[in-house]
Design a protein around this motif. Structure first.
Motif, short mmCIF file in Angstrom:
data_model
loop_
_atom_site.label_atom_id
_atom_site.label_comp_id
_atom_site.label_asym_id
_atom_site.label_seq_id
_atom_site.Cartn_x
_atom_site.Cartn_y
_atom_site.Cartn_z
N PRO A 1 0.82 -1.22 0.00
CA PRO A 1 0.00 0.00 0.00
C PRO A 1 0.86 1.26 0.00
O PRO A 1 1.86 1.35 0.70
N ASN B 1 -0.86 -2.36 13.65
CA ASN B 1 -0.61 -1.34 12.64
C ASN B 1 -0.19 -1.97 11.31
O ASN B 1 -0.62 -1.54 10.23
N GLN C 1 -0.93 -4.96 10.20
CA GLN C 1 -2.10 -5.57 9.59
C GLN C 1 -2.97 -4.52 8.90
O GLN C 1 -3.38 -4.69 7.74
N ALA C 2 -3.23 -3.42 9.60
CA ALA C 2 -4.15 -2.41 9.07
C ALA C 2 -3.57 -1.66 7.88
O ALA C 2 -4.29 -1.37 6.91
N HIS C 3 -2.27 -1.35 7.91
CA HIS C 3 -1.70 -0.45 6.91
C HIS C 3 -0.77 -1.12 5.90
O HIS C 3 -0.23 -0.43 5.03
N CYS C 4 -0.60 -2.43 6.04
CA CYS C 4 0.23 -3.13 5.05
C CYS C 4 -0.45 -4.41 4.55
O CYS C 4 -0.78 -4.52 3.39
N ASN D 1 1.01 4.49 1.33
CA ASN D 1 0.36 5.25 2.41
C ASN D 1 0.76 6.72 2.46
O ASN D 1 0.00 7.54 2.97
N GLU D 2 1.96 7.03 1.98
CA GLU D 2 2.44 8.40 2.03
C GLU D 2 3.57 8.57 1.03
O GLU D 2 4.17 7.58 0.60
N GLY E 1 -3.89 -4.36 2.66
CA GLY E 1 -3.95 -3.75 1.34
C GLY E 1 -2.94 -4.26 0.33
O GLY E 1 -2.92 -3.79 -0.81
N GLN F 1 5.98 0.75 6.32
CA GLN F 1 5.44 -0.13 7.36
C GLN F 1 6.44 -1.24 7.69
O GLN F 1 6.59 -1.61 8.86
#
Length: 464
Positions: A310, A380, A382-385, A312-313, A388, A327
């Motif tokens: 993902p 974190n 799991q949610a952000h890597c 993310n930034e 997605g 991440q």
């Protein structure tokens, strides 16, 4: 504005709005070291011990009902976080945690006295030592609080976070169980696997780490309380250790019991050292997961580029459009910190002298930081890597088609040496295995197509 508080050394000025007393104030002066405050989880655990002790002492007739009720009420405010600002002491204090134990005793007594008289602080009607600390010593209270805080953090934060990450990886493994790709060993091309198989290894590794953590919990749930100063139980009534352990189990909902040997519970910290080792195992697993995904996601054009992580930034202040595996980097860094904390804990736990280990604050500060980092890191990541990420099936197929280790499938038919010759020629001439095999005349077109089939090289039950 200040007021006078006293201890065995004498009188000292304490801020008027503080609930604490003389011993806390002396600690603030004598240990102005660093900025690392004693973890609030330890403070809350100590307040839970004071509440449980008040109940047990009241039941056995050694504490009046009205005093016990005041202690409980003040302890509940501490446990609920209403008085967190009243616990300013740093980790770098006496190695037994005595100042923090007294900080809790004084705040509970100071608040209880305010509830009873309207005047904050003091020692009447509730005394910090005689009443709040009754049947206790810092030497058994602090290690008990260490164990309660650790067990609570593991049960309530870490294990659920591991389950989140493991579940997310398992879901991705099932979703992509039929995407065939090149396996790699020694960072070199190897025989085929599926992306699902690759992810399933992560799930199994997390399971090993989780089991190690769970296996360490029973010893952490054994409490030093009742050993008092050196493990003999001096000044605690008969049956106090078992009674307070039962009370603490009821208050926390955890399977807490009295430690069978209080001398060991004060002098050593093997249960927490074992737990730290299990946390280090989890850190090693997370490092492996982060590094593998970092490699698989490298590119997007000059790396493996088999996994899309993902975005993310933005990843660079100078290179437009660059996206980095941040991440993975964060997870790797916290794993390093946990490994460092384990070294600190191991050394500190080895330094017990005679009847008391006096490295307790640094042990619990390091351990709770590790648990917090691992729990936050798993959730974190799991949610952000993991949630997605997507495989690039086309890139995986391209690498698979050009891979040389598919030649392994020819071993049973033409032998290792001829198969190796095919791979060597294909590599040197930049051709495919098929082209090299046909040029050398070792197989026919039909034989190559029949024998070299990636989907037949995956083992049984290859989707999981």
């Amino acid at each position: 504005m200040s007021r006078k508080e006293t201890d065995s050394i004498g009188a000292i000025d304490v801020p008027e709005d503080a609930y604490w007393g003389a011993q806390t104030q002396r600690s603030l002066i004598n240990f102005a070291i660093g900025q690392e405050r004693m973890p609030i989880a330890v403070v809350h655990a100590l307040a839970t011990i004071k509440k449980a002790a008040a109940r047990v002492n009241n039941r056995n007739g050694s504490l009046p009902q009205d005093v016990a009720r005041l202690i409980e009420q003040a302890a509940d405010e501490v446990i609920g976080g209403q008085l967190d600002e009243q616990f300013p002491l740093v980790v770098w204090q006496t190695g037994s945690g005595t100042q923090t134990n007294m900080n809790v005793n004084e705040v509970i007594a100071g608040r209880a006295n305010e509830l009873a008289t309207g005047a904050r602080g003091g020692k009447s009607p509730v005394h910090p030592n005689d009443h709040v600390n009754r049947s206790q010593s810092s030497n058994d209270c602090f290690p008990t609080a260490m164990h309660i805080a650790t067990a609570s953090a593991v049960y309530n934060q870490l294990l659920p976070a591991i389950a989140e990450l493991s579940g997310g990886l398992a879901e991705q493994a099932a979703r992509h169980g039929n995407v065939i790709k090149t396996g790699r060993t020694h960072m070199m091309d190897a025989t085929p696997i599926t992306f699902g198989q690759e992810l399933s290894a992560f799930v199994a590794q997390l399971d090993y780490a989780e089991r190690a953590i769970r296996s360490a919990l029973p010893a952490v749930c054994e409490l030093a309380q009742g050993g008092t100063a050196v493990g003999t139980g001096l000044n605690a009534p008969a049956g106090f250790a078992e009674a307070i352990a039962g009370e603490l189990a009821a208050l926390t909902g955890m399977p807490l019991i009295s430690a069978p040997n209080k001398f060991a519970a004060l002098a050593g910290h093997e249960p927490l050292t074992i737990m730290s080792g299990a946390l280090k195992t989890l850190a090693a697993t997370l490092m492996k997961i982060a590094n593998d995904l970092r490699l698989l996601g490298s590119g997007p054009r000059a790396g493996f580029a088999e996994v899309r992580l993902p975005a993310n930034e933005p990843g660079s202040s100078i290179m437009p459009g660059k996206v980095n595996p941040t991440q993975c980097e964060a997870l790797s860094m916290l794993a390093c910190q946990v490994m460092g904390n384990d070294t600190t804990i191991t050394f500190a736990a080895s330094q017990g002298h005679l009847q008391l280990n006096v490295f307790k604050p640094v042990i619990i500060n390091s351990l709770l930081q590790s648990i917090r980092l691992l729990a936050d890191g798993c959730s974190n990541f799991q949610a952000h890597c993991i949630a997605g990420l997507e495989p690039d099936a086309a890139k995986m197929s391209e690498h698979l088609e050009r891979g040389l280790m598919l030649v392994t499938a020819l071993n049973p038919h033409i032998g290792y040496d001829k198969a190796a010759e095919i791979a060597k020629q294909a590599y040197q001439q930049g051709t495919t295995l098929r082209e090299a095999a046909l040029q050398l005349g070792y197989v026919t077109e039909e034989e190559f197509s029949e024998w070299v089939r990636p989907e037949s090289m995956l083992g049984n039950g290859h989707t999981h």
